[in-house]
Design a protein around this motif. Structure first.
Motif, PDB file in Angstrom:
ATOM      1  N   ALA A 137      50.788  43.289  42.999  1.00 13.26           N
ATOM      2  CA  ALA A 137      50.612  41.926  43.501  1.00 13.26           C
ATOM      3  C   ALA A 137      49.636  41.905  44.669  1.00 13.26           C
ATOM      4  O   ALA A 137      48.811  40.981  44.792  1.00 13.26           O
ATOM      5  CB  ALA A 137      51.965  41.351  43.928  1.00 13.26           C
ATOM      6  N   ALA A 138      49.713  42.903  45.538  1.00 16.53           N
ATOM      7  CA  ALA A 138      48.781  42.969  46.664  1.00 16.53           C
ATOM      8  C   ALA A 138      47.351  43.179  46.176  1.00 16.53           C
ATOM      9  O   ALA A 138      46.397  42.584  46.694  1.00 16.53           O
ATOM     10  CB  ALA A 138      49.190  44.102  47.606  1.00 16.53           C
ATOM     11  N   ARG A 139      47.198  44.002  45.136  1.00 17.88           N
ATOM     12  CA  ARG A 139      45.860  44.227  44.575  1.00 17.88           C
ATOM     13  C   ARG A 139      45.310  42.944  43.967  1.00 17.88           C
ATOM     14  O   ARG A 139      44.138  42.603  44.131  1.00 17.88           O
ATOM     15  CB  ARG A 139      45.929  45.330  43.515  1.00 17.88           C
ATOM     16  N   LEU A 140      46.150  42.214  43.248  1.00 20.43           N
ATOM     17  CA  LEU A 140      45.724  40.949  42.660  1.00 20.43           C
ATOM     18  C   LEU A 140      45.307  39.954  43.741  1.00 20.43           C
ATOM     19  O   LEU A 140      44.334  39.219  43.585  1.00 20.43           O
ATOM     20  CB  LEU A 140      46.848  40.358  41.809  1.00 20.43           C
ATOM     21  N   HIS A 141      46.056  39.945  44.836  1.00 15.98           N
ATOM     22  CA  HIS A 141      45.732  39.020  45.914  1.00 15.98           C
ATOM     23  C   HIS A 141      44.353  39.343  46.502  1.00 15.98           C
ATOM     24  O   HIS A 141      43.546  38.437  46.737  1.00 15.98           O
ATOM     25  CB  HIS A 141      46.793  39.096  47.013  1.00 15.98           C
ATOM     26  N   ARG A 142      44.077  40.618  46.723  1.00 17.46           N
ATOM     27  CA  ARG A 142      42.768  41.002  47.253  1.00 17.46           C
ATOM     28  C   ARG A 142      41.657  40.627  46.286  1.00 17.46           C
ATOM     29  O   ARG A 142      40.608  40.119  46.687  1.00 17.46           O
ATOM     30  CB  ARG A 142      42.735  42.507  47.524  1.00 17.46           C
ATOM     31  N   ALA A 143      41.894  40.873  44.991  1.00 15.66           N
ATOM     32  CA  ALA A 143      40.879  40.541  43.987  1.00 15.66           C
ATOM     33  C   ALA A 143      40.641  39.041  43.923  1.00 15.66           C
ATOM     34  O   ALA A 143      39.506  38.579  43.760  1.00 15.66           O
ATOM     35  CB  ALA A 143      41.308  41.066  42.615  1.00 15.66           C
ATOM     36  N   ALA A 144      41.709  38.259  44.055  1.00 18.93           N
ATOM     37  CA  ALA A 144      41.570  36.800  44.025  1.00 18.93           C
ATOM     38  C   ALA A 144      40.742  36.314  45.205  1.00 18.93           C
ATOM     39  O   ALA A 144      39.864  35.445  45.064  1.00 18.93           O
ATOM     40  CB  ALA A 144      42.945  36.141  44.058  1.00 18.93           C
ATOM     41  N   ARG A 145      41.000  36.857  46.386  1.00 14.66           N
ATOM     42  CA  ARG A 145      40.230  36.453  47.556  1.00 14.66           C
ATOM     43  C   ARG A 145      38.762  36.824  47.399  1.00 14.66           C
ATOM     44  O   ARG A 145      37.869  36.049  47.763  1.00 14.66           O
ATOM     45  CB  ARG A 145      40.812  37.106  48.817  1.00 14.66           C
ATOM     46  N   GLN A 146      38.495  38.019  46.828  1.00 19.39           N
ATOM     47  CA  GLN A 146      37.111  38.438  46.634  1.00 19.39           C
ATOM     48  C   GLN A 146      36.415  37.555  45.613  1.00 19.39           C
ATOM     49  O   GLN A 146      35.250  37.176  45.785  1.00 19.39           O
ATOM     50  CB  GLN A 146      37.071  39.894  46.179  1.00 19.39           C
ATOM     51  N   ASP A 200      39.161  28.294  37.796  1.00 18.38           N
ATOM     52  CA  ASP A 200      38.948  29.070  36.573  1.00 18.38           C
ATOM     53  C   ASP A 200      38.801  30.564  36.845  1.00 18.38           C
ATOM     54  O   ASP A 200      38.110  31.276  36.111  1.00 18.38           O
ATOM     55  CB  ASP A 200      37.729  28.555  35.792  1.00 18.38           C
ATOM     56  N   VAL A 201      39.419  31.043  37.911  1.00 12.47           N
ATOM     57  CA  VAL A 201      39.457  32.478  38.185  1.00 12.47           C
ATOM     58  C   VAL A 201      40.645  33.076  37.432  1.00 12.47           C
ATOM     59  O   VAL A 201      41.747  32.543  37.475  1.00 12.47           O
ATOM     60  CB  VAL A 201      39.593  32.762  39.693  1.00 12.47           C
ATOM     61  N   VAL A 202      40.404  34.174  36.719  1.00 15.11           N
ATOM     62  CA  VAL A 202      41.461  34.865  35.974  1.00 15.11           C
ATOM     63  C   VAL A 202      41.490  36.323  36.425  1.00 15.11           C
ATOM     64  O   VAL A 202      40.469  37.018  36.366  1.00 15.11           O
ATOM     65  CB  VAL A 202      41.222  34.805  34.450  1.00 15.11           C
ATOM     66  N   LEU A 203      42.636  36.770  36.914  1.00 13.37           N
ATOM     67  CA  LEU A 203      42.806  38.162  37.316  1.00 13.37           C
ATOM     68  C   LEU A 203      43.558  38.890  36.211  1.00 13.37           C
ATOM     69  O   LEU A 203      44.598  38.444  35.744  1.00 13.37           O
ATOM     70  CB  LEU A 203      43.615  38.250  38.612  1.00 13.37           C
ATOM     71  N   ARG A 214      35.498  32.834  36.960  1.00  9.95           N
ATOM     72  CA  ARG A 214      35.241  34.261  36.859  1.00  9.95           C
ATOM     73  C   ARG A 214      36.479  34.990  36.367  1.00  9.95           C
ATOM     74  O   ARG A 214      37.596  34.648  36.723  1.00  9.95           O
ATOM     75  CB  ARG A 214      34.831  34.811  38.229  1.00  9.95           C
ATOM     76  N   ILE A 215      36.254  36.006  35.529  1.00  6.02           N
ATOM     77  CA  ILE A 215      37.307  36.940  35.144  1.00  6.02           C
ATOM     78  C   ILE A 215      37.147  38.173  36.028  1.00  6.02           C
ATOM     79  O   ILE A 215      36.049  38.727  36.140  1.00  6.02           O
ATOM     80  CB  ILE A 215      37.213  37.341  33.668  1.00  6.02           C
ATOM     81  N   VAL A 216      38.223  38.599  36.662  1.00  9.94           N
ATOM     82  CA  VAL A 216      38.186  39.741  37.572  1.00  9.94           C
ATOM     83  C   VAL A 216      39.145  40.807  37.072  1.00  9.94           C
ATOM     84  O   VAL A 216      40.319  40.522  36.814  1.00  9.94           O
ATOM     85  CB  VAL A 216      38.575  39.321  39.006  1.00  9.94           C
ATOM     86  N   ILE A 217      38.652  42.026  36.916  1.00  8.60           N
ATOM     87  CA  ILE A 217      39.510  43.147  36.538  1.00  8.60           C
ATOM     88  C   ILE A 217      40.079  43.742  37.819  1.00  8.60           C
ATOM     89  O   ILE A 217      39.360  44.376  38.602  1.00  8.60           O
ATOM     90  CB  ILE A 217      38.733  44.208  35.748  1.00  8.60           C
ATOM     91  N   ALA A 218      41.365  43.523  38.045  1.00  7.22           N
ATOM     92  CA  ALA A 218      41.989  43.996  39.275  1.00  7.22           C
ATOM     93  C   ALA A 218      42.431  45.451  39.171  1.00  7.22           C
ATOM     94  O   ALA A 218      42.621  46.114  40.187  1.00  7.22           O
ATOM     95  CB  ALA A 218      43.187  43.112  39.629  1.00  7.22           C
ATOM     96  N   ASP A 219      42.614  45.952  37.955  1.00  6.85           N
ATOM     97  CA  ASP A 219      43.017  47.338  37.759  1.00  6.85           C
ATOM     98  C   ASP A 219      41.779  48.159  37.405  1.00  6.85           C
ATOM     99  O   ASP A 219      41.239  48.037  36.302  1.00  6.85           O
ATOM    100  CB  ASP A 219      44.053  47.433  36.632  1.00  6.85           C
ATOM    101  N   PRO A 220      41.282  48.995  38.315  1.00  8.34           N
ATOM    102  CA  PRO A 220      40.035  49.735  38.049  1.00  8.34           C
ATOM    103  C   PRO A 220      40.122  50.671  36.856  1.00  8.34           C
ATOM    104  O   PRO A 220      39.098  51.055  36.297  1.00  8.34           O
ATOM    105  CB  PRO A 220      39.808  50.521  39.360  1.00  8.34           C
TER     106      PRO A 220
END
Length: 329
Positions: free
Chosen positions: A63-72, A324-327, A281-287
């Motif tokens: 959840a913390a990783r998703l939050h960082r990705a969402a902010r970015q 329309d941001v998708v994590l 944007r689609i963001v891949i939060a899991d590298p």
């Protein structure tokens, strides 16, 4: 769409172990901590919750990783919008004169000779553009037509001949039927010329790719030259030009048919390309997902199908956010 490569050991099992209720609790904890209203008691309660079950800890980290990705992602979208707005406002003011250059009369831009022998132009506003997800066809001169893909900008370069233009960014397919007057197309520090051909050009992230779909063309850049025959392409940047290679005729310029075709490409690269077509944007939060290999095709008018395919292939969670941001993780 097919995804190649085995998941990391235990990855799918861990995702299944962390149920939706635990995920929601973890996200609630992250929102509480980031709200600015969390108390010392909240911090103590969170520590107890995280230590109570290994699944709680995994869910909280995710959840913390998703939050960082969402902010970015939100920050990146804001920056993109600011850049586009600034580009529109600058308009004619972006034209610049280079010392020692020849003043160009018709187009009002500066022209200089590059070390490679190609013609370079100073920055200028585009004459034709497309928005995200838009395509358009333009007749530039007798025997010269251009199809512009999403987020594409071209500027006319009449000093180099009727119909000559520069691909500033994006993708275009050019159809040329002028046996007596070769057409010049500029992109970055390179120049492509052809008399009878259909060419696909792509100019993104400092790299240019010229593909010859039909006919033949000549490409010059960085002091090098290449002759392209049908179904071959060449790629160049400011430093070098690569050797011509054969192209996949089904995948090349498939956007003209409303398709994006991927052949054994990294998922991270696929998502970057898809983001050029969809709002947000689609963001891949899991590298760990970025290097999975992808084969498949998507319709550009149903581009969000990739999210459903990722769920099926990896069992990933997709979190939709405003704008329309998708994590995915």
């Amino acid at each position: 769409m097919n995804y190649r490569g085995a998941p990391e050991a235990g990855h799918e099992r861990r995702d299944q172990d962390v149920n939706d209720a635990v995920v929601e609790q973890a996200q609630a904890w992250v929102r509480r901590l980031m709200s600015g209203e969390a108390t010392q008691d909240d911090a103590l309660d969170l520590a107890v919750w995280r230590q109570a079950d290994a699944r709680h800890e995994r869910a909280f980290v995710q959840a913390a990783r998703l939050h960082r990705a969402a902010r970015q992602a939100a920050s990146d979208l804001k920056d993109e919008q600011a850049i586009r707005s600034a580009t529109v406002r600058r308009g004619l003011s972006r034209r610049m004169v280079v010392g020692g250059a020849i003043a160009a009369s018709a187009a009002g831009v500066a022209v200089i000779a590059g070390r490679s022998g190609t013609t370079r132009f100073a920055s200028a506003p585009a004459d034709f553009t497309t928005a995200k997800g838009e395509t358009r066809r333009v007749e530039l001169a007798a025997g010269v037509s251009v199809e512009l893909n999403t987020l594409t900008r071209i500027a006319l370069r009449q000093q180099a001949g009727a119909g000559a233009f520069e691909l500033l960014t994006g993708e275009a397919v050019v159809t040329i039927n002028r046996p007596d007057a070769p057409l010049s197309i500029f992109a970055r520090d390179g120049e492509t010329t052809a008399s009878q051909a259909r060419l696909a050009l792509r100019c993104l992230d400092g790299e240019v790719r010229v593909s010859c779909l039909e006919g033949a063309a000549q490409v010059r850049s960085a002091g090098q030259a290449a002759t392209l025959s049908a179904q071959h392409s060449v790629t160049y940047d400011q430093k070098q030009m690569q050797a011509p290679t054969a192209i996949d005729p089904e995948a090349e310029a498939a956007w003209r048919r409303g398709l994006l075709v991927f052949r054994d490409q990294r998922l991270g690269d696929v998502i970057e390309e898809i983001n050029r077509y969809r709002t947000g944007r689609i963001v891949i939060a899991d590298p760990r997902l970025r290097n999975r290999r992808v084969n498949g095709a998507f319709h550009t008018d149903r581009i969000d199908q990739v999210i459903d395919q990722m769920r099926l292939a990896y069992g990933v969670r997709a979190t939709r956010l405003p704008g329309d941001v998708v994590l995915v993780a």
